[in-house]
Design a protein around this motif. Sequence first.
Motif, short mmCIF file in Angstrom:
data_model
loop_
_atom_site.label_atom_id
_atom_site.label_comp_id
_atom_site.label_asym_id
_atom_site.label_seq_id
_atom_site.Cartn_x
_atom_site.Cartn_y
_atom_site.Cartn_z
N THR A 66 18.43 24.10 63.59
CA THR A 66 18.10 23.11 62.56
C THR A 66 18.73 21.75 62.87
N GLY B 144 18.33 16.03 67.16
CA GLY B 144 18.09 16.04 68.60
C GLY B 144 17.16 14.92 69.03
N GLY C 13 13.75 16.89 69.07
CA GLY C 13 14.04 16.76 67.65
C GLY C 13 13.55 15.44 67.08
N ASP D 220 18.46 21.40 71.72
CA ASP D 220 17.71 20.15 71.84
C ASP D 220 16.92 20.11 73.15
N SER E 40 24.01 17.06 66.81
CA SER E 40 23.51 18.34 67.35
C SER E 40 24.43 18.87 68.45
N SER F 207 19.48 20.60 65.79
CA SER F 207 18.76 20.03 66.93
C SER F 207 17.40 19.50 66.53
N GLN F 208 16.74 20.18 65.59
CA GLN F 208 15.43 19.70 65.14
C GLN F 208 15.55 18.38 64.38
#
Length: 752
Positions: A275, A281, A285, A735, A267, A277-278
């Motif tokens: 996305t 992260g 995340g 994040d 990330s 980071s999700q």
Amino acid sequence: MTEKETSDVASTATSSGTSIRVFESISDSVLDFTADDVNAVVPTDDEDVPVLTLRMWVIAFFLGTVITGVDAFFTLRFPTVHIGPIVAQVLAYPLGKLWDMIVPSFQLTIPFTKYGFNLNPSPFNSKEHACVFIVTNIMSPINLVSMTVTEQFKFFKSEIGIGRMIIFNLSSFFISYCLSGLTLSVLVYPVECIWPGILNTCALFKAFHQPEDKHELDKSEDTQIKPTSWKIPPLAYFGWTFLGAFLWYWIPDLIMPFLSRIGAWISWCKPENATLSQIFGVHTGLGLFPLTFDWTQVTSINDPLTTPFWSIATVFASFVIWIWIVLPGLYYSNKWQTANFPIMTNLIYNKDKKPYNASKVVTSDWKLDMEKFEKYSPVVLPISFVMGLALGLGTFSAMMVSFILNFKSEVLDQLGKRHEDHHNLAAAKYKKTHWGFFVGVGVVGFGLGFAFCQGWDDAPIKSLAFFMAILIGSLLYVPLALIESRSNFLLSLSSFFDLVSAFWFKGEPLTLLYFYSFGFNTLQKSMHITMSAKVGHYMKVPPRSISIGIFGAVAWGSLLSPAVVGYALNHIEDVCQPNAKNGMNCRKARTQFNTHLVWGLFGSELFSVHGRYAWVLWFFLAGALAAIVVHIFKCYKPKSAWRYVNATLLFGGATNIPSVTGFNYSTWALVGFIFNFYIHRRHTMWWRKYNLVLSIGLDCGTAIAAIIIYFCVVYTGGSKNFKWWGTTIGKTGCDIRGCPHLNEQILVPSGY
């Protein structure tokens, strides 16, 4: 060995207690800890040593008071610091030896009696050391009490006086003491109740006091287990491990903090990509990449080196199923508009996607003001919050159904059973504490609780609610403790108490706070007391000495923590304000306050049959059905791998989210696999000699380094201007901010 020879390991106890539990094969036994594993780290009994000496009381109460006072004070600060009983265990040894050298052996007689005591009766011994640990371990878990005092005084703005808060704490502690004492036959004496989390503590006691004892370290009755070629003594191994952990922690904590969360490196390549980071992260995340160089991140769930592998596998499976599969599916399909919020967060939101400020919708007496509510916003919950609640409800029902199905074998049969392993045989030489003493302390606790509820007109909770909170906590205590005593995994049932009190005390958030505190607080304290009693049992401390030491810790700890927090709240300028000096902003207590407000004001509506999140109630049924299915398979195939499947952990294993994320779970499981499966299986004698000493060395070195870094560098401002790429890379981007998958306008739900 032949197939027949490996098919059975004797289950009857011998005088040395080396074979107690039944395993089908050597490879099967590595999934759990055996009696040999336990005996290898527990010191042998020395009957002729004093226990409740003046030296023990002075060291125990000195260390307990300092550690508990510091921990209580710093619960008001963010980031906080927690010292804990491990530090006391390490410091007690040199203090005890120093007492040996300085204090003369002098007999004192108590005036007007025939009784007396010696200032220095003998060298500092393992049983005194164990009692020091027990006292500190019971006094130290004060976070919940401290936050209750802070919420009551600063956020609910109801200063009822420190004296009444001490009564509240004494009541809870005394009832916990009673519960623990009355359940010793079920939770402490059975050999199946290993309490794996304390084995590293026992290993350190043995390294300190019996460093040359090789009875269980270098040999085994099983000829298939080869001795280890390592000759370094466990105490020396602890010293090197301690030093290495102490020196290393300065790097990921202060010098190169990016190493602590390096699992988020993908990330960092595109920090503004929501996305990435999700998925990768580690703040908001899923933390899909399993990498960290920070021992505190690895142990954020619990210590993997002290956790049986069957427990690790079950918990990690729970996380994969619910958090890496189910949760993203709900999130990316935008169920309940959750894709407009961070995928991992413990915050609750308003219609403008800002953290919900419940104080904006209440009257001066903390009742819901509908006019303010309609102008402000309904509550909208992120997917991780709702998922955590659903899993908490499934955990509760799975635990209770499993407990009922196994009630005879795990409770009734244990009450009349004669335990003949060598730990119980050693304890049988000493007199036990009569059950009537525990009942008497419990009666005093109930009396103090009723005094707290009925003695003042402005009592925050009435006696019926107090009684029901204690009753629910008592009913949950044994099944919850049975799980931790075998799996080393502490399940949190806080969401269950929140939900029950939300429906019972609609619109009464202050009452909800105390229902939660009496029930959940009593439950947690009972667990600590029982765990401490098991330490004493392993260390062959006379049962009455254990009871006296625990009672002293209970009484003093109950007075100390509310007094310290009360003093800080009344004498620190701007305490609990957002801009308070030195970070004394009470962030944790503020978060808990907002949570209790929301539960008290809206909880019964949000989760009612027609509420927006009513689906979570189906997890009650899911947990119960899972427990029944697993029980049926265990009965049908009692010797298959099903006996290691725990329905409660399949739900409860993932309830630590969102405070810990995927990289915590995966690195924890990886370390557990390496040490408690591979090494435990292939290098068994090395594991018995060094694994638990390694665990306590890493914990102690890291803890003391964290304390020194915090007080000498961070708290004094010494690190304020220390900045470079390695200190800032993990503090920017999506994040940290929690970028959502969607940025749509929230469709305001009708009503609550």
